[in-house]
Design a protein around this motif. Structure first.
Motif, PDB file in Angstrom:
ATOM      1  N   HIS A  20       0.856  -1.191   0.000  1.00 15.52           N
ATOM      2  CA  HIS A  20       0.000   0.000   0.000  1.00 15.52           C
ATOM      3  C   HIS A  20       0.885   1.232   0.000  1.00 15.52           C
ATOM      4  CE1 HIS A  20      -3.829  -1.970   0.604  1.00 15.52           C
ATOM      5  NE2 HIS A  20      -3.353  -2.652   1.627  1.00 15.52           N
ATOM      6  N   GLU A  22       0.449   5.457   0.779  1.00 11.14           N
ATOM      7  CA  GLU A  22      -0.461   6.478   1.303  1.00 11.14           C
ATOM      8  C   GLU A  22       0.200   7.843   1.265  1.00 11.14           C
ATOM      9  OE1 GLU A  22      -2.536   5.743   4.940  1.00 11.14           O
ATOM     10  OE2 GLU A  22      -2.139   3.589   4.846  1.00 11.14           O
ATOM     11  N   ASP A 175      -6.524   2.319  -6.988  1.00 13.71           N
ATOM     12  CA  ASP A 175      -6.972   3.034  -5.801  1.00 13.71           C
ATOM     13  C   ASP A 175      -7.488   2.011  -4.797  1.00 13.71           C
ATOM     14  OD1 ASP A 175      -6.479   5.612  -6.648  1.00 13.71           O
ATOM     15  OD2 ASP A 175      -8.434   5.846  -7.575  1.00 13.71           O
ATOM     16  N   THR A 176      -7.123   2.170  -3.550  1.00 15.18           N
ATOM     17  CA  THR A 176      -7.632   1.253  -2.535  1.00 15.18           C
ATOM     18  C   THR A 176      -9.148   1.362  -2.466  1.00 15.18           C
ATOM     19  OG1 THR A 176      -5.601   1.472  -1.265  1.00 15.18           O
ATOM     20  CG2 THR A 176      -7.542   0.651  -0.092  1.00 15.18           C
ATOM     21  N   GLY A 177      -9.823   0.205  -2.582  1.00 14.40           N
ATOM     22  CA  GLY A 177     -11.272   0.195  -2.560  1.00 14.40           C
ATOM     23  C   GLY A 177     -11.913   0.500  -3.893  1.00 14.40           C
ATOM     24  N   HIS A 184     -15.694   3.838   0.042  1.00 17.80           N
ATOM     25  CA  HIS A 184     -14.642   4.844   0.060  1.00 17.80           C
ATOM     26  C   HIS A 184     -15.113   6.121  -0.620  1.00 17.80           C
ATOM     27  CE1 HIS A 184     -11.549   2.012   1.488  1.00 17.80           C
ATOM     28  NE2 HIS A 184     -12.245   1.135   0.808  1.00 17.80           N
ATOM     29  N   THR A 222      -4.758   6.729  -1.112  1.00 15.23           N
ATOM     30  CA  THR A 222      -4.207   5.399  -0.836  1.00 15.23           C
ATOM     31  C   THR A 222      -4.271   4.557  -2.101  1.00 15.23           C
ATOM     32  OG1 THR A 222      -5.068   5.537   1.422  1.00 15.23           O
ATOM     33  CG2 THR A 222      -4.330   3.374   0.672  1.00 15.23           C
ATOM     34  N   VAL A 223      -3.192   3.881  -2.424  1.00 17.30           N
ATOM     35  CA  VAL A 223      -3.155   2.980  -3.577  1.00 17.30           C
ATOM     36  C   VAL A 223      -2.632   1.617  -3.146  1.00 17.30           C
ATOM     37  CG1 VAL A 223      -2.817   4.853  -5.251  1.00 17.30           C
ATOM     38  CG2 VAL A 223      -0.826   3.690  -4.268  1.00 17.30           C
ATOM     39  N   THR A 224      -3.002   0.614  -3.930  1.00 17.02           N
ATOM     40  CA  THR A 224      -2.453  -0.730  -3.779  1.00 17.02           C
ATOM     41  C   THR A 224      -1.654  -1.045  -5.029  1.00 17.02           C
ATOM     42  OG1 THR A 224      -4.307  -1.467  -2.413  1.00 17.02           O
ATOM     43  CG2 THR A 224      -2.989  -3.173  -3.488  1.00 17.02           C
TER      44      THR A 224
END
Length: 234
Positions: A20, A22, A175-177, A184, A222-224
């Motif tokens: 992740h 952030e 993008d996370t989510g 989100h 936040t990214v994954t």
């Protein structure tokens, strides 16, 4: 022959790493939103409507006089409501209430305090609900996303270095989510102040402009990211 789909967790020959990234920024707001409510009250419906129209026009003209400092001006709910009273077996209209709700967005925070005070000096006019905000396309959002990606790459490299190897390719960046957007949804970063100012006597000496300090806005991204790396020697 069908090529097998690579497993999401990698293989000994092509190990994968997921991290992740952030970013948190604190920036000055770009917009200030105020809600203005204009009131009227009278025994007669027509006179109440006439008073409401006059006061609404005065408020709109004052806001428009700030020209380029006004990003957006909208009229919302408009109501004329009778108040009933019982006398014997019959219902009678005791009085009428009228309201108009106006929303204004300003880009000039210096003009905000003056406009708020001048609106409060208008007859039966109430200023409420101050909110600070960023534009949806604000450069701050892009900056936060870029910093989140940089953080993800840096974190992945640190893990690879700990294993004595290097990254070889980026497999996925999201993008996370992103697959569950309802969880989100962006939240407002504005500060709310209720009942900033109330209508005063128009014959009074004008009050000095309010000193309104903009509230800093918090931007979060936040990214994954998933990478492949050269097989480490363990």
């Amino acid at each position: 022959m069908t090529t097998p789909t690579p497993l999401p967790y990698g293989t000994p020959d092509t190990p994968r790493i997921a991290v992740h990234g952030e970013a948190h920024l604190e920036v000055d707001p770009e917009l200030a939103r105020i809600a203005v409510t204009v009131h009227a009250r009278g025994r007669d419906r027509r006179s109440t409507l006439a008073d409401l129209t006059r006061r609404n026009t005065a408020a709109l003209d004052l806001i428009r006089s700030y020209g380029d400092a006004i990003e957006r001006l909208q009229t919302g709910t408009f109501t004329i409501t009778p108040e009933l009273t019982r006398k014997g077996r019959e219902e009678r209209v005791r009085t009428h209430y009228g309201t108009v709700h106006i929303t204004a967005e300003l880009t000039d925070h210096t003009a905000l305090g003056e406009l708020t005070t001048r609106l409060a000096d208008l007859e039966l006019t109430r200023v409420m609900d101050l909110r600070w905000a960023l534009r949806p396309d604000s450069p701050a959002h892009r900056q936060a996303r870029q910093q989140a990606v940089t953080a993800a790459v840096q974190r992945a490299r640190e893990y690879a270095d700990a294993l004595g190897t290097t990254l070889t390719a980026l497999v996925e960046l999201a993008d996370t989510g992103a697959e569950q957007p309802d969880r989100h949804r962006p939240r407002s970063g504005g500060a709310e102040t209720r009942a900033i100012a109330y209508s005063g006597d128009p014959d009074d000496i004008p009050a000095p402009p309010l000193d309104l300090e903009p509230r800093r806005q918090h931007v979060h991204a936040t990214v994954t990211a998933r990478f492949t790396m050269a097989p480490p020697t363990l």
